[in-house]
Write a protein that holds these residues in place. Structure first.
Motif, mmCIF file in Angstrom:
data_model
loop_
_atom_site.group_PDB
_atom_site.id
_atom_site.type_symbol
_atom_site.label_atom_id
_atom_site.label_comp_id
_atom_site.label_asym_id
_atom_site.label_seq_id
_atom_site.Cartn_x
_atom_site.Cartn_y
_atom_site.Cartn_z
ATOM 1 N N HIS A 58 92.544 21.981 29.528
ATOM 2 C CA HIS A 58 92.958 20.677 28.989
ATOM 3 C C HIS A 58 91.722 19.910 28.525
ATOM 4 O O HIS A 58 90.591 20.338 28.773
ATOM 5 C CB HIS A 58 93.776 19.884 30.020
ATOM 6 C CG HIS A 58 93.053 19.525 31.278
ATOM 7 N ND1 HIS A 58 92.564 20.456 32.160
ATOM 8 C CD2 HIS A 58 92.717 18.315 31.807
ATOM 9 C CE1 HIS A 58 91.978 19.849 33.181
ATOM 10 N NE2 HIS A 58 92.046 18.538 32.988
ATOM 11 N N HIS A 60 90.244 17.046 29.239
ATOM 12 C CA HIS A 60 89.395 16.135 30.013
ATOM 13 C C HIS A 60 87.940 16.591 29.943
ATOM 14 O O HIS A 60 87.648 17.786 29.919
ATOM 15 C CB HIS A 60 89.881 16.049 31.470
ATOM 16 C CG HIS A 60 91.146 15.271 31.614
ATOM 17 N ND1 HIS A 60 91.933 15.313 32.735
ATOM 18 C CD2 HIS A 60 91.763 14.405 30.744
ATOM 19 C CE1 HIS A 60 92.973 14.512 32.563
ATOM 20 N NE2 HIS A 60 92.900 13.966 31.363
ATOM 21 N N ASP A 62 85.529 16.820 31.956
ATOM 22 C CA ASP A 62 84.980 17.744 32.958
ATOM 23 C C ASP A 62 85.409 19.189 32.705
ATOM 24 O O ASP A 62 85.018 20.103 33.446
ATOM 25 C CB ASP A 62 85.337 17.289 34.392
ATOM 26 C CG ASP A 62 86.828 17.159 34.645
ATOM 27 O OD1 ASP A 62 87.539 16.643 33.758
ATOM 28 O OD2 ASP A 62 87.297 17.558 35.725
ATOM 29 N N HIS A 63 86.201 19.404 31.646
ATOM 30 C CA HIS A 63 86.622 20.760 31.280
ATOM 31 C C HIS A 63 86.197 21.134 29.853
ATOM 32 O O HIS A 63 86.121 22.313 29.514
ATOM 33 C CB HIS A 63 88.141 20.898 31.416
ATOM 34 C CG HIS A 63 88.601 20.706 32.819
ATOM 35 N ND1 HIS A 63 88.918 21.750 33.660
ATOM 36 C CD2 HIS A 63 88.741 19.576 33.564
ATOM 37 C CE1 HIS A 63 89.241 21.268 34.854
ATOM 38 N NE2 HIS A 63 89.137 19.946 34.818
ATOM 39 N N HIS A 123 99.827 17.344 34.607
ATOM 40 C CA HIS A 123 98.572 16.589 34.743
ATOM 41 C C HIS A 123 98.538 15.535 33.635
ATOM 42 O O HIS A 123 99.212 15.709 32.618
ATOM 43 C CB HIS A 123 97.413 17.583 34.594
ATOM 44 C CG HIS A 123 96.063 17.050 34.934
ATOM 45 N ND1 HIS A 123 95.785 16.423 36.126
ATOM 46 C CD2 HIS A 123 94.878 17.076 34.253
ATOM 47 C CE1 HIS A 123 94.497 16.087 36.148
ATOM 48 N NE2 HIS A 123 93.934 16.470 35.025
ATOM 49 N N ASP A 145 93.914 20.928 38.444
ATOM 50 C CA ASP A 145 94.318 19.762 37.652
ATOM 51 C C ASP A 145 95.823 19.743 37.428
ATOM 52 O O ASP A 145 96.309 19.713 36.300
ATOM 53 C CB ASP A 145 93.574 19.724 36.315
ATOM 54 C CG ASP A 145 92.073 19.557 36.493
ATOM 55 O OD1 ASP A 145 91.432 20.531 36.914
ATOM 56 O OD2 ASP A 145 91.558 18.452 36.253
ATOM 57 N N HIS A 193 96.399 15.375 40.952
ATOM 58 C CA HIS A 193 95.714 16.563 41.489
ATOM 59 C C HIS A 193 96.382 17.029 42.786
ATOM 60 O O HIS A 193 96.976 16.236 43.508
ATOM 61 C CB HIS A 193 94.249 16.227 41.783
ATOM 62 C CG HIS A 193 93.420 16.010 40.560
ATOM 63 N ND1 HIS A 193 92.829 17.048 39.869
ATOM 64 C CD2 HIS A 193 93.078 14.876 39.898
ATOM 65 C CE1 HIS A 193 92.153 16.556 38.834
ATOM 66 N NE2 HIS A 193 92.289 15.246 38.827
HETATM 67 ZN ZN LIG Z 1 91.865 16.822 34.367
#
Ligand SMILES: [Zn+2]
Ligand SMILES: [Zn+2]
Length: 264
Positions: A58, A60, A62-63, A123, A145, A193
């Motif tokens: 996805h 976000h 952090d990904h 999510h 996630d 989460h």
């Molecule tokens: Zn996420």
């Protein structure tokens, strides 16, 4: 041996997982700067130019943070669904059209000798997915996630030889911690989460106790403790009758360091 798996890093500051077979080297998510991911790969003696694909769960940060830079620098194809492509465009910027690979949930695709099955999760992203990976007789599942997990997802991940599964927070630590109320609600909600307890409950339904590897992933820095996550899963599985010492390999993942390499 069918797969080698290594969590290069997992947590809200960044996520990047490495999967290798005889015929393919794949990253799942690239949520750090390109520079950091190159370092993380070097630490396990993998050349970034040898990566065959980056799969995105996805959009976000952090990904997705390093997805674009890695794709441009090393000419790596990127796999994501259509909505995720649109949502992550401002983060990853332009990717060569030949490296834009559009996938669909529940539609299998292949990267060399790996068969991959993306599936919907829950999510607060535009269209997040988890992944199953198949090679030979072996299966890996990646599930982070997600605020909840339905029966369909449990059925899909059942039988995995390695589970990379979220144990994000301890519910009490989150409730009593310093996060603002709206953030607590978000994390605890259906599109947030998985807690340590959620993770345990899912594992209790999908494990057989046949030497599966269970990697506890995406641990919160503020709302969890590695030993608490580990103990919750270990003791919980033991309580319902699993011989945890002998039959299940439970491991923690790290926030800014790789795990051992799991060969399955
Ligand atoms: Zn996420
Ligand atoms: Zn995340």
């Amino acid at each position: 041996m069918s797969f080698s798996f290594c969590s290069l890093s997992s947590g809200s500051s960044g996520n990047c997982q490495y999967i290798e077979t005889k015929g393919a080297k794949v990253l799942v998510d690239a949520g750090f700067t390109g520079k950091r991911i190159i370092e993380l790969l070097k630490n396990i003696d993998v050349e970034p130019k040898d990566i065959d694909a980056i799969l995105v769960t996805h959009e976000h940060i952090d990904h997705a943070k390093g997805v674009g830079i890695l794709s441009r620098k090393f000419n790596i194809p990127v796999y994501a669904n259509e909505k995720t492509w649109i949502a992550m465009e401002p983060i990853i910027k332009e990717v060569k059209s030949e490296n834009i690979k559009i996938i669909k949930a529940n539609k299998n695709f292949e990267i060399n000798d790996i068969l991959i099955h993306p599936f919907n999760i829950s999510h607060d992203a535009i269209d997040p997915v988890g992944y199953l990976f198949f090679n030979g007789m072996k299966k890996i599942s990646i599930l982070t996630d997600t605020g909840c997990v339905n029966e369909g997802i449990k059925t899909k991940i059942k039988g995995s030889h390695l589970f990379f599964i979220e144990a994000n927070h301890d519910i009490e630590m989150l409730k009593n911690g310093g996060y603002p109320v709206h953030l607590k609600k978000r994390i605890l909600g259906n599109k947030g989460h998985l807690s340590n307890d959620d993770c345990l409950s899912i594992l209790s339904e999908v494990l057989f106790g046949q030497n599966e590897h269970v990697l506890l992933a995406h641990l919160s820095k503020e709302n969890n403790l590695p030993q608490l996550a580990y103990k919750t899963i270990y003791n919980g599985l033991k309580e319902i009758g699993f011989d945890v010492e002998k039959d299940i390999n439970i491991q923690l993942t790290n926030r800014d360091n790789h795990t051992e390499i799991f060969n399955i």
